[in-house]
Design a protein around this motif. Structure first.
Motif, PDB file in Angstrom:
ATOM      1  N   HIS A  18      -6.179   4.828   0.004  1.00 11.72           N
ATOM      2  CA  HIS A  18      -4.893   3.936  -0.196  1.00 11.72           C
ATOM      3  C   HIS A  18      -4.500   3.411   1.151  1.00 11.72           C
ATOM      4  CE1 HIS A  18      -4.860   4.221  -4.390  1.00 11.72           C
ATOM      5  NE2 HIS A  18      -4.653   5.539  -4.359  1.00 11.72           N
ATOM      6  N   GLU A  35       1.413   2.462  -3.571  1.00 12.47           N
ATOM      7  CA  GLU A  35       0.216   3.378  -3.687  1.00 12.47           C
ATOM      8  C   GLU A  35       0.432   4.763  -3.495  1.00 12.47           C
ATOM      9  OE1 GLU A  35      -1.914   2.823  -6.395  1.00 12.47           O
ATOM     10  OE2 GLU A  35      -0.588   0.913  -6.983  1.00 12.47           O
ATOM     11  N   VAL A  36       0.499   4.775  -2.253  1.00 12.16           N
ATOM     12  CA  VAL A  36       0.576   6.167  -1.403  1.00 12.16           C
ATOM     13  C   VAL A  36       1.874   6.919  -2.040  1.00 12.16           C
ATOM     14  CG1 VAL A  36       1.134   7.270   0.510  1.00 12.16           C
ATOM     15  CG2 VAL A  36      -0.245   5.498   0.533  1.00 12.16           C
ATOM     16  N   VAL A  78      -4.721  10.289  -1.383  1.00 10.75           N
ATOM     17  CA  VAL A  78      -3.997   9.472  -0.734  1.00 10.75           C
ATOM     18  C   VAL A  78      -5.032   8.414   0.440  1.00 10.75           C
ATOM     19  CG1 VAL A  78      -2.230   8.908   0.853  1.00 10.75           C
ATOM     20  CG2 VAL A  78      -2.006  10.518  -1.000  1.00 10.75           C
ATOM     21  N   ALA A 109       0.694  -1.275  -0.024  1.00  7.29           N
ATOM     22  CA  ALA A 109       0.023  -0.090  -0.112  1.00  7.29           C
ATOM     23  C   ALA A 109       0.911   1.335   0.095  1.00  7.29           C
ATOM     24  CB  ALA A 109      -0.834  -0.013   1.242  1.00  7.29           C
TER      25      ALA A 109
END
Length: 143
Positions: free
Chosen positions: A119, A29-30, A116, A26
């Motif tokens: 996520h 993704e951030v 954000v 994760a």
């Protein structure tokens, strides 16, 4: 009674949690969203006074957390009681609603945090696990 009794406790509990998630899938993704938007975020807490700044690490693969005051200039500052941060990571506080209710004060482009935030949902279970590992199951009860 406040969840965190001292600045040291904020850094121990939230710090251990952040260390666990900073290299997670994760986090990638951030980082992607952060790099696209140049987001460096400082969380300024009250009760007790403390701060944590998130930025993309130099390797571009993880999130670096800086604890306490730093020279890092954030694009976004989120100010809240440390208890609100605790409730957020438990999944009990929605970022947009907390801002609307002034539980969280945002300085800078809140849109970056809102991009954000989705996520971060997978990290909430990690936060709960961190509390259990630290022997703080008492903090899993609604405050």
């Amino acid at each position: 009674m406040a969840v965190f009794q001292s600045e040291k406790e904020v850094y121990e509990l939230l710090g251990d949690f952040f260390e666990q998630v900073k290299n997670s899938p994760a986090a990638k993704e951030v980082i992607k969203v952060a790099e696209e938007n140049g987001a460096i975020v400082t969380f300024k807490f009250t009760e007790p006074t403390s701060s944590i700044t998130w930025k993309v690490a130099e390797d571009g693969e993880s999130i670096e957390a800086v604890y306490g005051e730093s020279d890092v200039q954030p694009e976004l500052i989120l100010e809240m009681a440390a208890d609100v941060a605790h409730q957020f990571w438990l999944g009990e506080v929605d970022l947009a609603r907390a801002v609307a209710r002034q539980q969280i004060k945002a300085t800078g482009p809140l849109s970056k945090a809102l991009m954000v935030a989705p996520h971060l949902d997978v990290w909430k279970e990690v936060y709960k696990r961190t509390l259990k590992e630290k022997g703080r199951e008492d903090l899993l009860v609604n405050i």
